[in-house]
Design a protein around this motif. Sequence first.
Motif, PDB file in Angstrom:
ATOM      1  N   LYS A 103       0.813  -1.218   0.000  1.00 18.98           N
ATOM      2  CA  LYS A 103       0.000   0.000   0.000  1.00 18.98           C
ATOM      3  C   LYS A 103       0.847   1.270   0.000  1.00 18.98           C
ATOM      4  N   GLU A 104       1.861   1.303   0.843  1.00 14.97           N
ATOM      5  CA  GLU A 104       2.574   2.557   1.069  1.00 14.97           C
ATOM      6  C   GLU A 104       4.045   2.510   0.666  1.00 14.97           C
ATOM      7  N   GLY A 105       4.479   1.389   0.105  1.00 15.78           N
ATOM      8  CA  GLY A 105       5.868   1.272  -0.321  1.00 15.78           C
ATOM      9  C   GLY A 105       6.129   1.994  -1.630  1.00 15.78           C
ATOM     10  N   VAL A 106       7.420   2.048  -2.006  1.00 17.06           N
ATOM     11  CA  VAL A 106       7.820   2.755  -3.232  1.00 17.06           C
ATOM     12  C   VAL A 106       8.363   1.790  -4.282  1.00 17.06           C
ATOM     13  N   LEU A 107       8.417   0.506  -3.951  1.00 17.52           N
ATOM     14  CA  LEU A 107       8.920  -0.499  -4.882  1.00 17.52           C
ATOM     15  C   LEU A 107       7.843  -1.549  -5.153  1.00 17.52           C
ATOM     16  N   LYS A 108       7.675  -1.910  -6.400  1.00 19.57           N
ATOM     17  CA  LYS A 108       6.772  -2.998  -6.746  1.00 19.57           C
ATOM     18  C   LYS A 108       7.437  -4.345  -6.511  1.00 19.57           C
ATOM     19  N   SER A 109       8.762  -4.353  -6.691  1.00 22.70           N
ATOM     20  CA  SER A 109       9.520  -5.592  -6.554  1.00 22.70           C
ATOM     21  C   SER A 109      10.938  -5.269  -6.115  1.00 22.70           C
ATOM     22  N   ALA A 110      11.577  -6.205  -5.447  1.00 27.14           N
ATOM     23  CA  ALA A 110      12.973  -6.027  -5.061  1.00 27.14           C
ATOM     24  C   ALA A 110      13.869  -5.879  -6.286  1.00 27.14           C
ATOM     25  N   ASP A 111      13.415  -6.390  -7.421  1.00 26.70           N
ATOM     26  CA  ASP A 111      14.205  -6.298  -8.648  1.00 26.70           C
ATOM     27  C   ASP A 111      14.242  -4.880  -9.222  1.00 26.70           C
ATOM     28  N   ASP A 112      13.436  -3.972  -8.673  1.00 31.63           N
ATOM     29  CA  ASP A 112      13.459  -2.576  -9.124  1.00 31.63           C
ATOM     30  C   ASP A 112      14.772  -1.886  -8.744  1.00 31.63           C
ATOM     31  N   ILE A 113      15.458  -2.423  -7.759  1.00 30.75           N
ATOM     32  CA  ILE A 113      16.722  -1.828  -7.316  1.00 30.75           C
ATOM     33  C   ILE A 113      17.857  -2.302  -8.218  1.00 30.75           C
ATOM     34  N   ASN A 114      18.576  -1.356  -8.809  1.00 29.31           N
ATOM     35  CA  ASN A 114      19.707  -1.684  -9.679  1.00 29.31           C
ATOM     36  C   ASN A 114      21.015  -1.808  -8.917  1.00 29.31           C
ATOM     37  N   ILE A 115      21.226  -0.908  -7.947  1.00 26.90           N
ATOM     38  CA  ILE A 115      22.463  -0.893  -7.171  1.00 26.90           C
ATOM     39  C   ILE A 115      22.115  -0.666  -5.706  1.00 26.90           C
ATOM     40  N   VAL A 116      22.783  -1.384  -4.821  1.00 31.01           N
ATOM     41  CA  VAL A 116      22.748  -1.074  -3.394  1.00 31.01           C
ATOM     42  C   VAL A 116      24.144  -0.598  -3.008  1.00 31.01           C
ATOM     43  N   GLY A 117      24.223   0.657  -2.581  1.00 33.67           N
ATOM     44  CA  GLY A 117      25.504   1.225  -2.154  1.00 33.67           C
ATOM     45  C   GLY A 117      25.630   1.160  -0.646  1.00 33.67           C
ATOM     46  N   HIS A 118      26.725   0.599  -0.166  1.00 31.74           N
ATOM     47  CA  HIS A 118      26.937   0.412   1.271  1.00 31.74           C
ATOM     48  C   HIS A 118      28.079   1.283   1.762  1.00 31.74           C
ATOM     49  N   ARG A 119      27.844   1.980   2.842  1.00 37.08           N
ATOM     50  CA  ARG A 119      28.952   2.632   3.531  1.00 37.08           C
ATOM     51  C   ARG A 119      29.693   1.556   4.329  1.00 37.08           C
ATOM     52  N   VAL A 120      30.999   1.468   4.114  1.00 30.17           N
ATOM     53  CA  VAL A 120      31.840   0.566   4.905  1.00 30.17           C
ATOM     54  C   VAL A 120      32.915   1.418   5.575  1.00 30.17           C
ATOM     55  N   VAL A 121      33.061   1.267   6.862  1.00 34.36           N
ATOM     56  CA  VAL A 121      33.918   2.180   7.621  1.00 34.36           C
ATOM     57  C   VAL A 121      35.395   1.952   7.352  1.00 34.36           C
ATOM     58  N   HIS A 122      35.875   0.720   7.516  1.00 34.10           N
ATOM     59  CA  HIS A 122      37.328   0.498   7.448  1.00 34.10           C
ATOM     60  C   HIS A 122      37.700  -0.302   6.216  1.00 34.10           C
ATOM     61  N   GLY A 123      38.500   0.320   5.350  1.00 38.32           N
ATOM     62  CA  GLY A 123      39.015  -0.365   4.172  1.00 38.32           C
ATOM     63  C   GLY A 123      40.463  -0.783   4.304  1.00 38.32           C
ATOM     64  N   GLY A 124      41.093  -0.388   5.422  1.00 36.67           N
ATOM     65  CA  GLY A 124      42.488  -0.757   5.653  1.00 36.67           C
ATOM     66  C   GLY A 124      43.387  -0.361   4.497  1.00 36.67           C
ATOM     67  N   MET A 125      44.387  -1.203   4.236  1.00 38.90           N
ATOM     68  CA  MET A 125      45.292  -0.988   3.107  1.00 38.90           C
ATOM     69  C   MET A 125      44.734  -1.618   1.830  1.00 38.90           C
ATOM     70  N   TYR A 126      43.594  -2.303   1.951  1.00 41.38           N
ATOM     71  CA  TYR A 126      43.052  -3.027   0.803  1.00 41.38           C
ATOM     72  C   TYR A 126      42.337  -2.118  -0.194  1.00 41.38           C
ATOM     73  N   PHE A 127      41.612  -1.120   0.327  1.00 44.29           N
ATOM     74  CA  PHE A 127      40.696  -0.386  -0.538  1.00 44.29           C
ATOM     75  C   PHE A 127      40.949   1.116  -0.478  1.00 44.29           C
ATOM     76  N   ASN A 128      41.309   1.671  -1.607  1.00 43.45           N
ATOM     77  CA  ASN A 128      41.485   3.111  -1.732  1.00 43.45           C
ATOM     78  C   ASN A 128      40.375   3.748  -2.550  1.00 43.45           C
ATOM     79  N   ASP A 129      39.429   2.947  -3.009  1.00 42.78           N
ATOM     80  CA  ASP A 129      38.380   3.465  -3.875  1.00 42.78           C
ATOM     81  C   ASP A 129      37.137   2.590  -3.754  1.00 42.78           C
ATOM     82  N   THR A 130      36.069   3.046  -4.393  1.00 44.56           N
ATOM     83  CA  THR A 130      34.800   2.322  -4.410  1.00 44.56           C
ATOM     84  C   THR A 130      34.943   1.020  -5.202  1.00 44.56           C
TER      85      THR A 130
END
Length: 395
Positions: A74-101
């Motif tokens: 009734k009050e949601g904004v998605l008809k289906s979970a497949d409507d989402i193309n990308i889920v972007g997650h904030r991750v706090v610690h990337g250590g020496m492994y990750f310098n970029d998205t």
Amino acid sequence: MQVLVLNSGSSSLKFQLFSMPEETIICAGAIERIGFTDAIFKFSSNQINIETETKILTHKAALKLVSKNLLDKKEGVLKSADDINIVGHRVVHGGMYFNDTVEITADVKEKIKSLSSLAPLHNPANLEGIMVAETIFPSAKQVAVFDTAFLQSIPEKAYKFAIPNEFLTEHHIRVYGFHGTSHKYVSEQANAFLGNTESKIITIHLGNGCSMTAIKNGKSIDHSMGFSPLDGLIMGTRSGEIDPSVLFHLKDTLGYSMKQINTLLNKESGMLGLTGYSDLRDIELKASEGNDDCKLALEMNAYRIKKYIGSYATILNGLDAIVFTAGIGENSSLIRKLVCDDLDFLGIQLDEAKNDLRSQSIRAINTKDSKVKVLVVPTNEELEIAKQAVQLFVN
């Protein structure tokens, strides 16, 4: 393209659903006070505006509540979970492994998990959010944006600890810094407001977690957090800066185990340890009612911030603006006043009438005579995450 952004803090979950690249917000919301029986759930869209108090003890439960409302018939904004193309997650610690998205793979998840000991209040919640999102939105691309990325420009003289060199070269023990996505976003907004990309500014991110960054010409050059999000300012439940000898004393003299010390400094200290409350709104209320512990804790909190302002103004060799952001920085006029009081020597003069006004827009709250601008810049880590996530696939 529809992009859902999940931003897990140590006791919160913020989310926004964007239509990209036009940056239109389809819905937004937050869950505050995760881990308590009186958690606050907020959800708003064109169809509905919800704010309710409920029991939410884990980040997993919080994300399931978000998805339930997104997909509500009734009050949601998605008809289906497949409507989402990308889920972007904030991750706090990337250590020496990750310098970029990066797009999330099994290897990325394993590395995020391996860094959990460095960010025990955050990385486990970030990883849990990823794993739950993979089950709820199986057709979406999952993307990680790391808090540590913006802070990779900090020079070696600032990020290296004065311990034997092999601890850096072999074990990667160094200052990483956190809240980088927020510091990047608000510094860019502040520079646009000032009309000056070659600026010297200090960004002050104050929420349940708190940090400060010295930024010169758009690049971070120092930061208050260190190897983990425990260092620096006094926070909701974290001690911030503390003499390492206290840890030895706790273990060798008072009989604490290392696990107990970790819990003490991360979950039982900070404003909670000083007052019995972790939420600044409760502390300000009790202080106004005469609670001496709460009054002192507020003074200690502001005092620590002042020390970093002085330090960073020195290494920047000048100062164009200080920027308050995040939940406390944007909403607590009292903390802003306590921080800015008696900083005339640095050219910081607060206009108390402007400081007391509420607004959702970027604004200056300094006097006309103030040599340094005092700005309140609403952070939008979610938009920054969405932009970086989309850019990953555009490239």
